[in-house]
Design an enzyme around this catalytic site. Structure first.
Site, short mmCIF file in Angstrom:
data_model
loop_
_atom_site.label_atom_id
_atom_site.label_comp_id
_atom_site.label_asym_id
_atom_site.label_seq_id
_atom_site.Cartn_x
_atom_site.Cartn_y
_atom_site.Cartn_z
N PHE A 145 0.86 -1.18 0.00
CA PHE A 145 0.00 0.00 0.00
C PHE A 145 0.90 1.23 0.00
O PHE A 145 1.52 1.55 1.01
CB PHE A 145 -0.85 -0.09 1.27
CG PHE A 145 -1.77 1.05 1.58
CD1 PHE A 145 -3.10 0.98 1.22
CD2 PHE A 145 -1.35 2.14 2.33
CE1 PHE A 145 -3.99 1.99 1.58
CE2 PHE A 145 -2.22 3.15 2.69
CZ PHE A 145 -3.54 3.08 2.31
N LEU A 147 1.19 4.81 0.11
CA LEU A 147 0.54 6.08 0.40
C LEU A 147 1.53 7.12 0.93
O LEU A 147 1.64 8.22 0.39
CB LEU A 147 -0.59 5.87 1.42
CG LEU A 147 -1.32 7.14 1.89
CD1 LEU A 147 -2.06 7.81 0.75
CD2 LEU A 147 -2.28 6.80 3.03
N GLU A 391 -0.50 3.84 10.48
CA GLU A 391 -1.91 3.88 10.05
C GLU A 391 -2.71 4.95 10.79
O GLU A 391 -3.87 4.76 11.14
CB GLU A 391 -2.56 2.50 10.17
CG GLU A 391 -1.97 1.50 9.18
CD GLU A 391 -2.85 0.32 8.90
OE1 GLU A 391 -4.08 0.48 8.86
OE2 GLU A 391 -2.31 -0.77 8.69
N THR A 393 -1.49 8.47 13.34
CA THR A 393 -0.92 8.71 14.67
C THR A 393 -2.02 8.89 15.72
O THR A 393 -3.20 9.08 15.39
CB THR A 393 -0.06 9.99 14.66
OG1 THR A 393 -0.92 11.11 14.35
CG2 THR A 393 1.06 9.89 13.62
#
Length: 407
Positions: A145, A147, A391, A393
């Site tokens: 993933f 990002l 994913e 904070t």
């Protein structure tokens, strides 16, 4: 080797239809059997090699292969794509059990399923699903993933990686330039692709961000050397660069311009999975502290007989129990098709802090031994901090909760 898991899943939404008012004290048999199976697997297969892989910073290919054989990578996917026909909550239960003994292994599963395969399942065309999902669900390949960027972490809307379409949407090519960082499962020998967010134009809201599948080995796609991390040493994490990387136009994942919104949905779901992993870490610290407190002698008795130690462990157990209920609740809402963004943030916040607090307290219970890497709690102490960062904070979770309250 343990046999593959096959379950006749009852609907989790039926079991927890009134989840807002009450959560059952006992899970349905299918889920309890899954948890017990993965718990045995974690202790028999994962735990014996965890310290070595952590020490050597090596990816545990043999463990991942065993997890694949067990069916863990296919838990939430339909059988038509090679999955186990379960649901997202089943994945969460497996993550919790794995994380009790090894967070690196747990995050490999979490990222491989919720961040690697789930975007294909949620947003892919049928052709993309048929091409990628069977091997992902089988655990023979991993997806990543893409990002986060050097200047776009919590503020993912600042994405600078760009992709321009040359030719038509039917038979043209995307040309990608940019960089990503902190990408899990992006450089293993079995990584099949990275799905990246990229700016593909402008719209009325500003940047048009789309998602594009970039297969491993594509010319111009470079995987940097692995990071030297504080923890999760057996997890694969790299920076990525894209220098005029060309992929077919058909590699667009989902609708053009919906990439950012789609990944936010994936992150909302992923926070429930990370919360489950965090609960496993928190509970693993409780279990280790209880065992050690019963064995270690000081001042004429086992240290668990001293109120200071007993109360410390009691607080650890309370944190783990509360965090578990939080992720159960968020998962039930998600599977019932109800809004769950705020509850996912609450679960992730609560569980991440529980894992870090319990790791600190467990290390204190172990005293000097807790500072030695041969003990599992030392690894949890190093591993758990990222659970308050990755994913989303802690601060991002607080922001999401506040927004959910209308603030």
């Amino acid at each position: 080797m343990l046999a593959n898991i096959y379950f006749s899943y009852r609907s989790f939404t039926e079991e927890l239809i009134c989840v807002s008012e009450a959560i059952p004290s006992e899970l349905p048999d299918e889920y309890r059997e899954l948890s017990a199976t993965v718990r045995d697997f974690a202790e028999q297969v994962v735990a014996p090699v965890s310290a070595q892989h952590d020490r050597e910073h090596s990816f545990p290919y043999e463990v991942i292969a065993a997890m694949a054989e067990l069916g863990l990578f296919g838990l939430p996917f339909p059988e038509e794509y090679g999955g186990m026909g379960g649901d997202y909550f089943a994945l969460c239960l497996a993550l919790e059990e794995l994380a009790k003994v090894d967070q690196s292994v747990a995050i490999t599963l979490e990222a491989g399923v919720s961040l690697g395969a789930m975007p294909i399942y949620r947003f892919g065309t049928e052709e993309q699903r048929q091409r990628w999902l069977p091997s992902l669900a089988a655990g023979t390949t991993l997806g990543a993933f893409g990002l986060t960027e050097p200047d776009a972490g919590s503020d993912a809307g600042r994405t600078r990686t760009a992709a321009r379409l040359e030719g038509s949407p039917a038979d043209g090519e995307w040309v990608i330039n940019g960089a990503k960082q902190f990408i899990t499962n992006s450089g293993t020998d079995i990584t099949a692709f990275v799905t990246v967010t990229a700016v593909t134009g402008e719209n009325e809201r500003g940047k048009e961000i789309s998602t594009i599948i970039v297969p491993s080995g594509t010319p111009g796609f470079t995987v940097a050397p692995p990071y030297d991390k504080v923890g999760w040493n057996a997890s694969d994490t790299h920076g990525l660069s894209f220098d005029d990387v060309r992929v077919p136009a058909e590699n667009l994942l989902g609708e053009r311009g919906r990439g950012y919104a789609n990944f936010l949905r994936i992150l909302d779901e992923g926070r429930i999975a990370i919360a489950a992993l965090s609960v496993g870490a928190a509970q693993g610290c409780v279990d280790e502290a209880v065992r050690y407190a019963k064995e270690r002698q000081a001042f004429g008795t086992h240290i668990g007989g001293h109120q200071a130690i007993a109360f410390k462990i009691a607080r650890m157990e309370a944190r783990a129990q509360v965090a578990r209920r939080a992720y159960y609740h968020a998962a039930a809402l998600m599977l019932a098709g109800k809004p769950f963004k705020r509850e996912a943030a609450i679960a992730k916040l609560t569980a991440g802090e529980a894992a870090m607090d319990n790791a600190r307290d467990a290390t204190q219970v172990f005293g000097g031994n807790g500072f030695m890497n041969e003990y599992r709690v030392a690894r949890h102490y190093r591993d758990s901090k990222i659970l308050e960062i990755g994913e989303g904070t802690t601060e991002v979770q607080l922001m999401l909760i506040a927004r959910g309250l209308g603030l």
